[in-house]
Scaffold this motif. Structure first.
Motif, PDB file in Angstrom:
ATOM      1  N   GLY A  99      44.831  35.474  32.436  1.00 31.77           N
ATOM      2  CA  GLY A  99      43.657  35.960  33.150  1.00 31.77           C
ATOM      3  C   GLY A  99      43.458  35.401  34.541  1.00 31.77           C
ATOM      4  N   LEU A 100      44.110  34.280  34.861  1.00 29.61           N
ATOM      5  CA  LEU A 100      43.931  33.705  36.193  1.00 29.61           C
ATOM      6  C   LEU A 100      44.566  34.566  37.280  1.00 29.61           C
ATOM      7  N   GLU A 101      45.325  35.601  36.876  1.00 32.21           N
ATOM      8  CA  GLU A 101      45.823  36.572  37.862  1.00 32.21           C
ATOM      9  C   GLU A 101      44.671  37.217  38.615  1.00 32.21           C
ATOM     10  N   LEU A 102      43.485  37.202  38.022  1.00 32.14           N
ATOM     11  CA  LEU A 102      42.323  37.773  38.707  1.00 32.14           C
ATOM     12  C   LEU A 102      42.017  37.047  40.010  1.00 32.14           C
ATOM     13  N   HIS A 103      42.428  35.780  40.100  1.00 27.48           N
ATOM     14  CA  HIS A 103      42.167  35.043  41.344  1.00 27.48           C
ATOM     15  C   HIS A 103      42.876  35.696  42.523  1.00 27.48           C
ATOM     16  N   ALA A 104      44.101  36.194  42.298  1.00 24.26           N
ATOM     17  CA  ALA A 104      44.823  36.883  43.364  1.00 24.26           C
ATOM     18  C   ALA A 104      44.073  38.127  43.817  1.00 24.26           C
ATOM     19  N   ALA A 105      43.506  38.853  42.849  1.00 23.02           N
ATOM     20  CA  ALA A 105      42.738  40.056  43.178  1.00 23.02           C
ATOM     21  C   ALA A 105      41.468  39.696  43.936  1.00 23.02           C
ATOM     22  N   ALA A 106      40.845  38.579  43.563  1.00 20.63           N
ATOM     23  CA  ALA A 106      39.632  38.142  44.262  1.00 20.63           C
ATOM     24  C   ALA A 106      39.955  37.738  45.691  1.00 20.63           C
ATOM     25  N   VAL A 110      40.251  43.082  46.169  1.00 15.75           N
ATOM     26  CA  VAL A 110      40.705  44.382  45.680  1.00 15.75           C
ATOM     27  C   VAL A 110      39.563  45.099  44.964  1.00 15.75           C
ATOM     28  N   ARG A 111      39.170  46.213  45.500  1.00 18.69           N
ATOM     29  CA  ARG A 111      38.145  47.035  44.857  1.00 18.69           C
ATOM     30  C   ARG A 111      38.804  47.981  43.852  1.00 18.69           C
ATOM     31  N   GLY A 112      37.990  48.483  42.935  1.00 22.94           N
ATOM     32  CA  GLY A 112      38.503  49.476  41.998  1.00 22.94           C
ATOM     33  C   GLY A 112      39.451  48.906  40.973  1.00 22.94           C
ATOM     34  N   LEU A 113      39.368  47.598  40.713  1.00 25.62           N
ATOM     35  CA  LEU A 113      40.173  46.962  39.667  1.00 25.62           C
ATOM     36  C   LEU A 113      39.213  46.395  38.629  1.00 25.62           C
ATOM     37  N   VAL A 114      39.280  46.913  37.423  1.00 22.53           N
ATOM     38  CA  VAL A 114      38.356  46.522  36.359  1.00 22.53           C
ATOM     39  C   VAL A 114      39.151  46.011  35.166  1.00 22.53           C
ATOM     40  N   VAL A 115      38.708  44.894  34.612  1.00 24.66           N
ATOM     41  CA  VAL A 115      39.297  44.357  33.387  1.00 24.66           C
ATOM     42  C   VAL A 115      38.235  44.399  32.296  1.00 24.66           C
ATOM     43  N   ILE A 116      38.546  45.078  31.202  1.00 29.23           N
ATOM     44  CA  ILE A 116      37.645  45.117  30.050  1.00 29.23           C
ATOM     45  C   ILE A 116      38.269  44.259  28.952  1.00 29.23           C
ATOM     46  N   VAL A 117      37.584  43.183  28.577  1.00 27.16           N
ATOM     47  CA  VAL A 117      38.088  42.278  27.549  1.00 27.16           C
ATOM     48  C   VAL A 117      37.463  42.633  26.210  1.00 27.16           C
ATOM     49  N   LEU A 118      38.315  42.997  25.244  1.00 27.71           N
ATOM     50  CA  LEU A 118      37.851  43.239  23.881  1.00 27.71           C
ATOM     51  C   LEU A 118      37.825  41.878  23.177  1.00 27.71           C
ATOM     52  N   SER A 119      36.658  41.284  23.126  1.00 26.98           N
ATOM     53  CA  SER A 119      36.528  39.917  22.627  1.00 26.98           C
ATOM     54  C   SER A 119      36.325  39.926  21.113  1.00 26.98           C
ATOM     55  N   ALA A 174      27.560  49.075  32.499  1.00 26.52           N
ATOM     56  CA  ALA A 174      28.505  48.025  32.882  1.00 26.52           C
ATOM     57  C   ALA A 174      29.767  48.616  33.505  1.00 26.52           C
ATOM     58  N   ILE A 175      30.284  49.697  32.921  1.00 27.92           N
ATOM     59  CA  ILE A 175      31.497  50.324  33.460  1.00 27.92           C
ATOM     60  C   ILE A 175      31.226  50.945  34.824  1.00 27.92           C
ATOM     61  N   ALA A 176      30.092  51.606  34.967  1.00 27.19           N
ATOM     62  CA  ALA A 176      29.736  52.197  36.260  1.00 27.19           C
ATOM     63  C   ALA A 176      29.597  51.117  37.329  1.00 27.19           C
ATOM     64  N   GLU A 177      28.943  50.018  36.971  1.00 26.12           N
ATOM     65  CA  GLU A 177      28.794  48.902  37.916  1.00 26.12           C
ATOM     66  C   GLU A 177      30.152  48.339  38.321  1.00 26.12           C
ATOM     67  N   ALA A 178      31.043  48.191  37.350  1.00 28.36           N
ATOM     68  CA  ALA A 178      32.359  47.623  37.626  1.00 28.36           C
ATOM     69  C   ALA A 178      33.175  48.511  38.565  1.00 28.36           C
ATOM     70  N   LEU A 179      33.154  49.815  38.329  1.00 26.55           N
ATOM     71  CA  LEU A 179      33.923  50.738  39.167  1.00 26.55           C
ATOM     72  C   LEU A 179      33.392  50.818  40.585  1.00 26.55           C
ATOM     73  N   ALA A 180      32.105  50.531  40.765  1.00 23.27           N
ATOM     74  CA  ALA A 180      31.486  50.615  42.094  1.00 23.27           C
ATOM     75  C   ALA A 180      31.460  49.275  42.813  1.00 23.27           C
ATOM     76  N   ALA A 181      31.949  48.222  42.196  1.00 22.70           N
ATOM     77  CA  ALA A 181      31.864  46.875  42.765  1.00 22.70           C
ATOM     78  C   ALA A 181      32.705  46.738  44.030  1.00 22.70           C
ATOM     79  N   ASP A 182      32.333  45.784  44.880  1.00 20.84           N
ATOM     80  CA  ASP A 182      33.045  45.550  46.138  1.00 20.84           C
ATOM     81  C   ASP A 182      34.365  44.805  45.947  1.00 20.84           C
ATOM     82  N   GLY A 183      34.609  44.316  44.743  1.00 27.51           N
ATOM     83  CA  GLY A 183      35.841  43.597  44.456  1.00 27.51           C
ATOM     84  C   GLY A 183      36.191  43.770  42.996  1.00 27.51           C
ATOM     85  N   PRO A 184      37.170  43.012  42.512  1.00 24.26           N
ATOM     86  CA  PRO A 184      37.538  43.123  41.095  1.00 24.26           C
ATOM     87  C   PRO A 184      36.367  42.750  40.203  1.00 24.26           C
ATOM     88  N   PHE A 185      36.352  43.313  39.005  1.00 25.97           N
ATOM     89  CA  PHE A 185      35.206  43.120  38.108  1.00 25.97           C
ATOM     90  C   PHE A 185      35.707  43.025  36.676  1.00 25.97           C
TER      91      PHE A 185
END
Length: 220
Positions: A99-106, A110-119, A174-185
């Motif tokens: 999951g620390l790969e998200l740091h590169a996206a941050a 990068v906009r329009g990148l969403v990760v959904i974690v099935l916990s 939550a999904i709508a917010e993530a897709l519209a975010a200014d960066g990865p979500f």
């Protein structure tokens, strides 16, 4: 064509949340050119059997090497290579591995990148599959987490927007917010750890290798 999972699961308001309900909301909100990258484990089984897409939408499931954690980095590559909004559906064990790969996206904003974690508190496919093969009370350690992890907090620590979802009615927002975010979500979703993915074919193959027979398929 009919889905493998029970149709009622796609509209279920159950808590913990059923993965099919997540896919139902994602399918409805995915942009017309959106891409979905599925993680290995329960994630890829639920996505393969429960997500319907329409071209030019694309879905990627890395079945060749089946390396857990690879889709988290692959999703970033798909997003940058295609220019299309990209959603990675992953499990919590896989997220904790890469999951620390998200740091590169941050860092790259990068906009329009969403990760959904099935916990589901661990290696769900291993745990559920072991139980189907050996029965309840098998005594084999199968990857259940004793420590509850806040994946949204990890994402925020990396500079990534995040939300935590515990009720089905929160998913669409939550999904709508993530897709519209200014960066990865990242969206951390509490899912039912005992809800089986469509995996009878997998279990049959394992039983065939040992000369055993598969029990009756799980009922809806």
């Amino acid at each position: 064509s009919p889905r493998v999972s029970c149709e009622a699961s796609f509209s279920s308001a159950a808590s913990p949340i059923l993965p099919e309900r997540i896919l139902s909301e994602l399918q409805r909100l995915l942009p017309t050119d959106g891409c979905v990258v599925a993680e290995i484990g329960t994630s890829c089984l639920f996505v393969a059997h429960g997500l319907r897409i329409n071209p030019p939408q694309r879905c990627y499931i890395p079945m060749g090497w089946s390396c857990m954690g690879h889709p988290l980095a692959a999703a970033l590559g798909v997003r940058l290579g295609s220019g299309a909004p990209t959603v990675c559906v992953t499990g919590d064990a896989a997220f904790l591995s890469k999951g620390l790969e998200l740091h590169a996206a941050a860092e790259a904003k990068v906009r329009g990148l969403v990760v959904i974690v099935l916990s589901n508190s661990g290696h769900g496919l291993v745990r559920l599959g072991t139980e189907k093969l050996l029965g309840k009370g098998h005594g084999v350690e199968a990857g259940h987490f004793s420590v509850h992890v806040d994946h949204a907090a990890i994402a925020r620590a990396l500079g990534v927007g995040a939300s935590r979802v515990e009720r089905a009615e929160q998913l669409a927002g939550a999904i709508a917010e993530a897709l519209a975010a200014d960066g990865p979500f990242l969206i951390d979703v509490e899912v039912d750890p005992n809800h089986e993915p469509p995996m009878d074919d997998r279990i049959q193959g394992l039983r065939n290798a040992t000369g055993a027979e598969l029990g009756r398929p799980s009922a809806c």
